[in-house]
Scaffold this motif. Structure first.
Motif, PDB file in Angstrom:
ATOM      1  N   LEU A  29      48.181 -20.393  80.226  1.00 55.01           N
ATOM      2  CA  LEU A  29      48.549 -19.476  79.151  1.00 55.01           C
ATOM      3  C   LEU A  29      49.945 -18.899  79.333  1.00 55.01           C
ATOM      4  O   LEU A  29      50.514 -18.368  78.397  1.00 55.01           O
ATOM      5  N   ASP A  30      50.502 -19.008  80.522  1.00 51.00           N
ATOM      6  CA  ASP A  30      51.849 -18.497  80.739  1.00 51.00           C
ATOM      7  C   ASP A  30      52.899 -19.613  80.690  1.00 51.00           C
ATOM      8  O   ASP A  30      54.022 -19.442  81.144  1.00 51.00           O
ATOM      9  N   SER A  31      52.536 -20.769  80.095  1.00 50.63           N
ATOM     10  CA  SER A  31      53.504 -21.863  79.960  1.00 50.63           C
ATOM     11  C   SER A  31      54.605 -21.443  78.980  1.00 50.63           C
ATOM     12  O   SER A  31      54.430 -20.531  78.164  1.00 50.63           O
ATOM     13  N   LEU A  32      55.729 -22.115  79.042  1.00 45.77           N
ATOM     14  CA  LEU A  32      56.834 -21.803  78.125  1.00 45.77           C
ATOM     15  C   LEU A  32      56.408 -21.962  76.676  1.00 45.77           C
ATOM     16  O   LEU A  32      56.779 -21.162  75.815  1.00 45.77           O
ATOM     17  N   GLU A  33      55.617 -22.996  76.395  1.00 47.91           N
ATOM     18  CA  GLU A  33      55.160 -23.237  75.020  1.00 47.91           C
ATOM     19  C   GLU A  33      54.272 -22.097  74.525  1.00 47.91           C
ATOM     20  O   GLU A  33      54.392 -21.652  73.386  1.00 47.91           O
ATOM     21  N   GLN A  34      53.390 -21.623  75.380  1.00 44.16           N
ATOM     22  CA  GLN A  34      52.522 -20.511  74.985  1.00 44.16           C
ATOM     23  C   GLN A  34      53.316 -19.213  74.834  1.00 44.16           C
ATOM     24  O   GLN A  34      53.041 -18.412  73.951  1.00 44.16           O
ATOM     25  N   LYS A  35      54.322 -19.012  75.672  1.00 43.90           N
ATOM     26  CA  LYS A  35      55.139 -17.804  75.578  1.00 43.90           C
ATOM     27  C   LYS A  35      55.889 -17.751  74.247  1.00 43.90           C
ATOM     28  O   LYS A  35      56.112 -16.677  73.699  1.00 43.90           O
ATOM     29  N   VAL A  36      56.292 -18.898  73.726  1.00 46.51           N
ATOM     30  CA  VAL A  36      56.941 -18.930  72.412  1.00 46.51           C
ATOM     31  C   VAL A  36      55.996 -18.360  71.359  1.00 46.51           C
ATOM     32  O   VAL A  36      56.404 -17.562  70.502  1.00 46.51           O
ATOM     33  N   LEU A  37      54.731 -18.729  71.417  1.00 45.11           N
ATOM     34  CA  LEU A  37      53.764 -18.245  70.431  1.00 45.11           C
ATOM     35  C   LEU A  37      53.544 -16.741  70.509  1.00 45.11           C
ATOM     36  O   LEU A  37      53.165 -16.112  69.514  1.00 45.11           O
ATOM     37  N   ASP A  38      53.802 -16.147  71.675  1.00 44.73           N
ATOM     38  CA  ASP A  38      53.660 -14.690  71.810  1.00 44.73           C
ATOM     39  C   ASP A  38      54.587 -13.941  70.866  1.00 44.73           C
ATOM     40  O   ASP A  38      54.335 -12.780  70.541  1.00 44.73           O
ATOM     41  N   LYS A  39      55.659 -14.579  70.401  1.00 45.33           N
ATOM     42  CA  LYS A  39      56.586 -13.925  69.481  1.00 45.33           C
ATOM     43  C   LYS A  39      55.893 -13.514  68.186  1.00 45.33           C
ATOM     44  O   LYS A  39      56.316 -12.578  67.524  1.00 45.33           O
ATOM     45  N   TRP A  40      54.833 -14.192  67.805  1.00 49.53           N
ATOM     46  CA  TRP A  40      54.107 -13.879  66.570  1.00 49.53           C
ATOM     47  C   TRP A  40      53.126 -12.718  66.751  1.00 49.53           C
ATOM     48  O   TRP A  40      52.724 -12.094  65.778  1.00 49.53           O
ATOM     49  N   VAL A  41      52.690 -12.467  67.974  1.00 49.92           N
ATOM     50  CA  VAL A  41      51.620 -11.496  68.222  1.00 49.92           C
ATOM     51  C   VAL A  41      52.070 -10.084  67.869  1.00 49.92           C
ATOM     52  O   VAL A  41      53.169  -9.659  68.222  1.00 49.92           O
ATOM     53  N   GLY A  42      51.195  -9.365  67.143  1.00 49.59           N
ATOM     54  CA  GLY A  42      51.475  -7.979  66.779  1.00 49.59           C
ATOM     55  C   GLY A  42      51.189  -7.739  65.313  1.00 49.59           C
ATOM     56  O   GLY A  42      50.566  -8.556  64.624  1.00 49.59           O
ATOM     57  N   SER A  43      51.657  -6.607  64.825  1.00 48.07           N
ATOM     58  CA  SER A  43      51.509  -6.247  63.412  1.00 48.07           C
ATOM     59  C   SER A  43      52.884  -6.316  62.761  1.00 48.07           C
ATOM     60  O   SER A  43      53.864  -5.804  63.310  1.00 48.07           O
ATOM     61  N   TRP A  44      52.940  -6.951  61.607  1.00 43.62           N
ATOM     62  CA  TRP A  44      54.195  -7.178  60.907  1.00 43.62           C
ATOM     63  C   TRP A  44      54.050  -6.764  59.446  1.00 43.62           C
ATOM     64  O   TRP A  44      52.969  -6.855  58.868  1.00 43.62           O
ATOM     65  N   ARG A  45      55.141  -6.368  58.839  1.00 45.32           N
ATOM     66  CA  ARG A  45      55.223  -6.112  57.405  1.00 45.32           C
ATOM     67  C   ARG A  45      56.226  -7.109  56.858  1.00 45.32           C
ATOM     68  O   ARG A  45      57.363  -7.175  57.330  1.00 45.32           O
ATOM     69  N   SER A  46      55.811  -7.904  55.896  1.00 44.49           N
ATOM     70  CA  SER A  46      56.659  -8.971  55.361  1.00 44.49           C
ATOM     71  C   SER A  46      56.959  -8.717  53.889  1.00 44.49           C
ATOM     72  O   SER A  46      56.075  -8.307  53.133  1.00 44.49           O
ATOM     73  N   SER A  47      58.187  -8.960  53.499  1.00 47.17           N
ATOM     74  CA  SER A  47      58.591  -8.930  52.094  1.00 47.17           C
ATOM     75  C   SER A  47      59.029 -10.337  51.724  1.00 47.17           C
ATOM     76  O   SER A  47      59.666 -11.017  52.529  1.00 47.17           O
ATOM     77  N   TYR A  48      58.701 -10.769  50.509  1.00 44.94           N
ATOM     78  CA  TYR A  48      59.076 -12.121  50.124  1.00 44.94           C
ATOM     79  C   TYR A  48      59.438 -12.205  48.650  1.00 44.94           C
ATOM     80  O   TYR A  48      59.074 -11.336  47.850  1.00 44.94           O
ATOM     81  N   LYS A  49      60.195 -13.262  48.342  1.00 49.74           N
ATOM     82  CA  LYS A  49      60.592 -13.537  46.964  1.00 49.74           C
ATOM     83  C   LYS A  49      60.444 -15.033  46.732  1.00 49.74           C
ATOM     84  O   LYS A  49      60.936 -15.840  47.520  1.00 49.74           O
ATOM     85  N   MET A  50      59.746 -15.382  45.672  1.00 47.91           N
ATOM     86  CA  MET A  50      59.625 -16.783  45.267  1.00 47.91           C
ATOM     87  C   MET A  50      60.440 -16.950  43.986  1.00 47.91           C
ATOM     88  O   MET A  50      60.101 -16.368  42.948  1.00 47.91           O
ATOM     89  N   PRO A  51      61.527 -17.721  44.056  1.00 48.19           N
ATOM     90  CA  PRO A  51      62.369 -17.885  42.867  1.00 48.19           C
ATOM     91  C   PRO A  51      61.658 -18.697  41.785  1.00 48.19           C
ATOM     92  O   PRO A  51      60.676 -19.399  42.045  1.00 48.19           O
ATOM     93  N   LYS A  52      62.177 -18.586  40.589  1.00 50.68           N
ATOM     94  CA  LYS A  52      61.650 -19.357  39.468  1.00 50.68           C
ATOM     95  C   LYS A  52      61.797 -20.845  39.783  1.00 50.68           C
ATOM     96  O   LYS A  52      62.848 -21.306  40.205  1.00 50.68           O
ATOM     97  N   ALA A  53      60.697 -21.577  39.629  1.00 48.69           N
ATOM     98  CA  ALA A  53      60.689 -23.010  39.921  1.00 48.69           C
ATOM     99  C   ALA A  53      59.546 -23.647  39.126  1.00 48.69           C
ATOM    100  O   ALA A  53      58.840 -22.960  38.377  1.00 48.69           O
ATOM    101  N   GLU A  54      59.352 -24.934  39.326  1.00 48.84           N
ATOM    102  CA  GLU A  54      58.304 -25.651  38.594  1.00 48.84           C
ATOM    103  C   GLU A  54      56.928 -25.016  38.819  1.00 48.84           C
ATOM    104  O   GLU A  54      56.149 -24.875  37.893  1.00 48.84           O
ATOM    105  N   TRP A  55      56.627 -24.622  40.063  1.00 49.39           N
ATOM    106  CA  TRP A  55      55.308 -24.061  40.368  1.00 49.39           C
ATOM    107  C   TRP A  55      55.243 -22.559  40.143  1.00 49.39           C
ATOM    108  O   TRP A  55      54.172 -21.975  40.118  1.00 49.39           O
ATOM    109  N   THR A  56      56.389 -21.919  40.059  1.00 52.82           N
ATOM    110  CA  THR A  56      56.441 -20.482  39.793  1.00 52.82           C
ATOM    111  C   THR A  56      57.330 -20.269  38.575  1.00 52.82           C
ATOM    112  O   THR A  56      58.544 -20.126  38.704  1.00 52.82           O
TER     113      THR A  56
END
Length: 159
Positions: A29-56
Protein backbone atom coordinates in the motif's frame (compact mmCIF):
# COMPACT_ATOMS: atom_id res chain seq x y z
CA UNK A 1 -21.62 -39.43 24.58
CA UNK A 2 -20.01 -38.80 21.18
CA UNK A 3 -20.27 -35.68 19.02
CA UNK A 4 -19.46 -36.72 15.43
CA UNK A 5 -20.21 -33.27 14.02
CA UNK A 6 -17.90 -31.63 16.56
CA UNK A 7 -15.09 -34.06 15.69
CA UNK A 8 -15.52 -33.36 11.94
CA UNK A 9 -15.51 -29.61 12.67
CA UNK A 10 -12.26 -29.93 14.60
CA UNK A 11 -10.65 -31.94 11.80
CA UNK A 12 -11.67 -29.31 9.21
CA UNK A 13 -10.40 -26.51 11.46
CA UNK A 14 -7.07 -28.28 11.93
CA UNK A 15 -6.73 -28.87 8.18
CA UNK A 16 -7.51 -25.23 7.44
CA UNK A 17 -5.01 -24.06 10.00
CA UNK A 18 -2.37 -26.35 8.47
CA UNK A 19 -2.98 -25.15 4.89
CA UNK A 20 0.00 -23.28 3.41
CA UNK A 21 -0.29 -19.50 3.31
CA UNK A 22 -0.65 -17.90 -0.11
CA UNK A 23 1.25 -14.79 -1.04
CA UNK A 24 -0.29 -11.93 -2.97
CA UNK A 25 1.47 -10.27 -5.89
CA UNK A 26 -0.26 -6.99 -5.01
CA UNK A 27 2.08 -4.07 -4.47
CA UNK A 28 2.38 -2.80 -0.93
CA UNK A 29 0.00 0.00 0.00
CA UNK A 30 2.98 2.33 0.31
CA UNK A 31 4.12 1.74 -3.30
CA UNK A 32 4.69 4.80 -5.48
CA UNK A 33 1.63 3.90 -7.55
CA UNK A 34 -0.59 3.71 -4.48
CA UNK A 35 0.82 6.98 -3.11
CA UNK A 36 -0.28 8.74 -6.31
CA UNK A 37 -3.86 7.65 -5.60
CA UNK A 38 -3.66 9.22 -2.13
CA UNK A 39 -3.87 12.61 -3.88
CA UNK A 40 -7.60 11.97 -4.41
CA UNK A 41 -8.36 11.05 -0.78
CA UNK A 42 -10.34 13.62 1.21
CA UNK A 43 -13.30 15.94 0.77
CA UNK A 44 -13.41 18.19 -2.28
CA UNK A 45 -15.72 20.86 -3.68
CA UNK A 46 -15.79 20.90 -7.48
CA UNK A 47 -17.16 23.49 -9.89
CA UNK A 48 -17.67 22.63 -13.53
CA UNK A 49 -18.87 24.01 -16.84
CA UNK A 50 -20.03 22.00 -19.83
CA UNK A 51 -19.98 24.15 -22.97
CA UNK A 52 -22.70 24.01 -25.59
CA UNK A 53 -22.10 20.95 -27.77
CA UNK A 54 -23.96 18.17 -29.57
CA UNK A 55 -24.75 16.36 -26.28
CA UNK A 56 -25.31 19.54 -24.28
CA UNK A 57 -27.54 21.84 -26.37
CA UNK A 58 -27.10 24.57 -23.75
CA UNK A 59 -24.12 25.43 -21.57
CA UNK A 60 -24.41 23.86 -18.13
CA UNK A 61 -22.63 24.78 -14.91
CA UNK A 62 -22.73 23.09 -11.55
CA UNK A 63 -20.96 22.07 -8.40
CA UNK A 64 -20.33 18.77 -6.71
CA UNK A 65 -19.25 17.68 -3.27
CA UNK A 66 -16.80 14.78 -3.47
CA UNK A 67 -15.84 12.43 -0.66
CA UNK A 68 -12.99 10.05 -1.42
CA UNK A 69 -11.56 7.26 0.73
CA UNK A 70 -9.57 4.05 0.48
CA UNK A 71 -11.75 0.90 0.37
CA UNK A 72 -11.39 -2.85 -0.26
CA UNK A 73 -8.41 -3.32 2.00
CA UNK A 74 -6.96 0.00 0.86
CA UNK A 75 -6.34 -1.21 -2.70
CA UNK A 76 -9.00 1.05 -4.25
CA UNK A 77 -9.98 4.68 -3.98
CA UNK A 78 -13.74 5.27 -3.94
CA UNK A 79 -15.11 8.71 -4.70
CA UNK A 80 -18.76 9.50 -3.99
CA UNK A 81 -20.16 12.65 -5.59
CA UNK A 82 -23.32 14.66 -4.92
CA UNK A 83 -24.05 17.27 -7.58
CA UNK A 84 -26.00 20.53 -7.39
CA UNK A 85 -28.50 19.16 -9.94
CA UNK A 86 -29.34 16.33 -7.47
CA UNK A 87 -27.47 13.69 -9.50
CA UNK A 88 -24.79 11.54 -7.91
CA UNK A 89 -21.96 9.30 -8.93
CA UNK A 90 -19.31 6.90 -7.79
CA UNK A 91 -15.76 6.46 -9.04
CA UNK A 92 -13.37 3.60 -8.26
CA UNK A 93 -9.63 3.95 -8.92
CA UNK A 94 -6.73 1.54 -8.49
CA UNK A 95 -3.35 0.60 -9.91
CA UNK A 96 -3.36 -2.66 -11.88
CA UNK A 97 0.00 -4.36 -11.38
CA UNK A 98 -0.60 -6.87 -14.18
CA UNK A 99 -1.55 -4.29 -16.81
CA UNK A 100 0.93 -1.75 -15.41
CA UNK A 101 -1.56 1.11 -15.50
CA UNK A 102 -4.09 2.95 -13.40
CA UNK A 103 -7.69 1.88 -13.90
CA UNK A 104 -10.93 3.69 -13.21
CA UNK A 105 -14.64 2.88 -13.26
CA UNK A 106 -17.31 5.61 -13.06
CA UNK A 107 -21.03 5.17 -12.44
CA UNK A 108 -23.72 7.89 -12.47
CA UNK A 109 -27.19 7.97 -10.96
CA UNK A 110 -28.51 8.49 -14.52
CA UNK A 111 -27.19 5.03 -15.47
CA UNK A 112 -24.09 6.14 -17.35
CA UNK A 113 -20.86 4.20 -16.89
CA UNK A 114 -17.29 4.48 -18.06
CA UNK A 115 -14.13 2.41 -17.75
CA UNK A 116 -10.77 4.06 -18.29
CA UNK A 117 -7.03 3.60 -18.02
CA UNK A 118 -4.71 6.23 -16.63
CA UNK A 119 -1.12 7.38 -16.92
CA UNK A 120 0.54 9.46 -14.21
CA UNK A 121 3.00 12.23 -15.11
CA UNK A 122 5.04 13.01 -11.99
CA UNK A 123 6.63 16.10 -13.56
CA UNK A 124 3.26 17.85 -14.13
CA UNK A 125 1.42 16.10 -11.26
CA UNK A 126 -1.22 15.05 -13.80
CA UNK A 127 -3.22 11.92 -14.49
CA UNK A 128 -4.51 11.40 -18.02
CA UNK A 129 -7.46 9.00 -18.24
CA UNK A 130 -8.49 7.51 -21.57
CA UNK A 131 -11.74 5.73 -22.35
CA UNK A 132 -13.45 4.37 -25.43
CA UNK A 133 -17.14 3.87 -24.69
CA UNK A 134 -19.87 3.31 -27.24
CA UNK A 135 -17.67 4.44 -30.11
CA UNK A 136 -16.74 7.70 -28.36
CA UNK A 137 -13.24 8.45 -27.15
CA UNK A 138 -12.78 10.52 -24.03
CA UNK A 139 -9.70 11.99 -22.43
CA UNK A 140 -9.81 13.34 -18.90
CA UNK A 141 -6.84 15.30 -17.56
CA UNK A 142 -6.65 15.79 -13.81
CA UNK A 143 -3.84 18.03 -12.59
CA UNK A 144 -3.01 18.65 -8.93
CA UNK A 145 -1.99 22.27 -8.44
CA UNK A 146 -1.08 21.67 -4.78
CA UNK A 147 -2.35 19.53 -1.88
CA UNK A 148 -5.68 21.40 -1.76
CA UNK A 149 -6.45 22.32 -5.37
CA UNK A 150 -6.76 20.52 -8.67
CA UNK A 151 -8.16 21.19 -12.11
CA UNK A 152 -9.57 18.82 -14.64
CA UNK A 153 -10.94 18.78 -18.16
CA UNK A 154 -12.80 16.21 -20.23
CA UNK A 155 -12.81 16.01 -24.03
CA UNK A 156 -15.17 13.58 -25.76
CA UNK A 157 -14.79 12.85 -29.47
CA UNK A 158 -16.89 10.83 -31.85
CA UNK A 159 -15.15 7.53 -32.53
Amino acid sequence: MQFPCLRLGLIVAILLAAAPATHSADPPLDSLEQKVLDKWVGSWRSSYKMPKAEWTPEEKTGTADLTTARVVGGRFIQEKSEHSDKSSGSLMLTYDTEKKCYRGWWFSSAGHTSESTGDWDERTKSMTWKSNEGGNKSTTKHRFLDDDNSEWSVVVEDG
